[in-house]
Design a protein around this motif. Structure first.
Motif, PDB file in Angstrom:
ATOM      1  N   GLY A  16      29.246 -34.294  -5.881  1.00 56.04           N
ATOM      2  CA  GLY A  16      28.501 -33.510  -6.855  1.00 56.04           C
ATOM      3  C   GLY A  16      27.040 -33.369  -6.474  1.00 56.04           C
ATOM      4  O   GLY A  16      26.452 -32.288  -6.588  1.00 56.04           O
ATOM      5  N   LEU A  17      26.445 -34.455  -5.989  1.00 58.17           N
ATOM      6  CA  LEU A  17      25.053 -34.399  -5.539  1.00 58.17           C
ATOM      7  C   LEU A  17      24.908 -33.518  -4.300  1.00 58.17           C
ATOM      8  O   LEU A  17      23.933 -32.775  -4.161  1.00 58.17           O
ATOM      9  N   LEU A  18      25.896 -33.588  -3.409  1.00 62.84           N
ATOM     10  CA  LEU A  18      25.872 -32.741  -2.216  1.00 62.84           C
ATOM     11  C   LEU A  18      25.951 -31.261  -2.589  1.00 62.84           C
ATOM     12  O   LEU A  18      25.176 -30.443  -2.070  1.00 62.84           O
ATOM     13  N   PHE A  19      26.853 -30.910  -3.504  1.00 62.04           N
ATOM     14  CA  PHE A  19      26.962 -29.514  -3.928  1.00 62.04           C
ATOM     15  C   PHE A  19      25.705 -29.054  -4.659  1.00 62.04           C
ATOM     16  O   PHE A  19      25.303 -27.892  -4.537  1.00 62.04           O
ATOM     17  N   THR A  20      25.070 -29.950  -5.418  1.00 63.64           N
ATOM     18  CA  THR A  20      23.814 -29.600  -6.086  1.00 63.64           C
ATOM     19  C   THR A  20      22.726 -29.320  -5.054  1.00 63.64           C
ATOM     20  O   THR A  20      21.965 -28.349  -5.176  1.00 63.64           O
ATOM     21  N   TYR A  21      22.662 -30.159  -4.025  1.00 63.29           N
ATOM     22  CA  TYR A  21      21.688 -29.948  -2.950  1.00 63.29           C
ATOM     23  C   TYR A  21      21.935 -28.618  -2.246  1.00 63.29           C
ATOM     24  O   TYR A  21      20.995 -27.849  -1.996  1.00 63.29           O
ATOM     25  N   LEU A  22      23.200 -28.346  -1.934  1.00 66.22           N
ATOM     26  CA  LEU A  22      23.523 -27.083  -1.260  1.00 66.22           C
ATOM     27  C   LEU A  22      23.175 -25.881  -2.134  1.00 66.22           C
ATOM     28  O   LEU A  22      22.705 -24.854  -1.627  1.00 66.22           O
ATOM     29  N   ALA A  23      23.380 -26.002  -3.443  1.00 70.42           N
ATOM     30  CA  ALA A  23      23.047 -24.894  -4.345  1.00 70.42           C
ATOM     31  C   ALA A  23      21.543 -24.659  -4.380  1.00 70.42           C
ATOM     32  O   ALA A  23      21.091 -23.510  -4.359  1.00 70.42           O
ATOM     33  N   THR A  24      20.746 -25.734  -4.438  1.00 69.05           N
ATOM     34  CA  THR A  24      19.290 -25.550  -4.460  1.00 69.05           C
ATOM     35  C   THR A  24      18.801 -24.955  -3.144  1.00 69.05           C
ATOM     36  O   THR A  24      17.888 -24.117  -3.146  1.00 69.05           O
ATOM     37  N   GLN A  25      19.400 -25.353  -2.038  1.00 73.36           N
ATOM     38  CA  GLN A  25      19.023 -24.769  -0.752  1.00 73.36           C
ATOM     39  C   GLN A  25      19.405 -23.292  -0.695  1.00 73.36           C
ATOM     40  O   GLN A  25      18.663 -22.472  -0.150  1.00 73.36           O
ATOM     41  N   ASN A  26      20.545 -22.953  -1.275  1.00 70.62           N
ATOM     42  CA  ASN A  26      20.994 -21.565  -1.293  1.00 70.62           C
ATOM     43  C   ASN A  26      20.080 -20.707  -2.171  1.00 70.62           C
ATOM     44  O   ASN A  26      19.801 -19.559  -1.839  1.00 70.62           O
ATOM     45  N   ILE A  27      19.596 -21.265  -3.274  1.00 70.96           N
ATOM     46  CA  ILE A  27      18.663 -20.536  -4.145  1.00 70.96           C
ATOM     47  C   ILE A  27      17.369 -20.246  -3.390  1.00 70.96           C
ATOM     48  O   ILE A  27      16.835 -19.136  -3.441  1.00 70.96           O
ATOM     49  N   GLN A  28      16.854 -21.232  -2.675  1.00 71.65           N
ATOM     50  CA  GLN A  28      15.600 -21.053  -1.943  1.00 71.65           C
ATOM     51  C   GLN A  28      15.760 -20.062  -0.794  1.00 71.65           C
ATOM     52  O   GLN A  28      14.850 -19.291  -0.499  1.00 71.65           O
ATOM     53  N   ARG A  29      16.920 -20.074  -0.156  1.00 75.20           N
ATOM     54  CA  ARG A  29      17.154 -19.189   0.985  1.00 75.20           C
ATOM     55  C   ARG A  29      17.325 -17.733   0.542  1.00 75.20           C
ATOM     56  O   ARG A  29      16.834 -16.818   1.193  1.00 75.20           O
ATOM     57  N   GLU A  30      18.017 -17.528  -0.578  1.00 73.29           N
ATOM     58  CA  GLU A  30      18.298 -16.171  -1.024  1.00 73.29           C
ATOM     59  C   GLU A  30      17.288 -15.658  -2.036  1.00 73.29           C
ATOM     60  O   GLU A  30      17.414 -14.535  -2.516  1.00 73.29           O
ATOM     61  N   ASN A  31      16.308 -16.456  -2.408  1.00 72.08           N
ATOM     62  CA  ASN A  31      15.309 -16.084  -3.414  1.00 72.08           C
ATOM     63  C   ASN A  31      15.946 -15.718  -4.747  1.00 72.08           C
ATOM     64  O   ASN A  31      15.619 -14.714  -5.361  1.00 72.08           O
ATOM     65  N   GLY A  32      16.876 -16.504  -5.186  1.00 75.06           N
ATOM     66  CA  GLY A  32      17.488 -16.260  -6.493  1.00 75.06           C
ATOM     67  C   GLY A  32      18.917 -16.753  -6.569  1.00 75.06           C
ATOM     68  O   GLY A  32      19.439 -17.372  -5.647  1.00 75.06           O
TER      69      GLY A  32
END
Length: 68
Positions: A16-32
Motif C-alpha cells: 500500500g505504501l509502495l502504491f501510494t509512492y508510485l501515485a505521488t510520483q505519477n502526479i508529479q510527472r504528469e502535473n495532475g
C-alpha cells in the motif's frame, strides 16, 4: 513455513505504501491526476485497509489464544 496474519498484514501495508509512492510520483510527472493515478490510489487504499485489518486480527487472535 506457515504465514501468520501479522506477516501478511505487513506485506499488504508495504504494498500500500509502495502504491501510494508510485501515485505521488505519477502526479508529479504528469502535473495532475490521471486515470492511472486514481487506479494506484484505489489499489493502495485496499492494500492499506487489508493490511491494517490483518494486523489487528493477529493481535486479537493472539489475545484469545493466551486466554485459553
Amino acid at each position: 513455513m506457515r504465514r501468520t496474519p501479522l506477516f501478511s498484514g505487513i506485506i499488504y501495508i508495504i504494498l500500500g505504501l509502495l502504491f501510494t509512492y508510485l501515485a505521488t510520483q505519477n502526479i508529479q510527472r504528469e502535473n495532475g491526476w490521471g486515470l492511472f493515478t486514481v487506479f494506484l490510489i484505489i489499489i493502495a487504499t485496499f492494500d492499506l485497509g487489508s493490511g491494517l485489518r490483518m494486523v489487528a486480527f493477529h493481535f486479537k487472535w493472539q489475545k484469545e489464544l493466551k486466554n485459553k
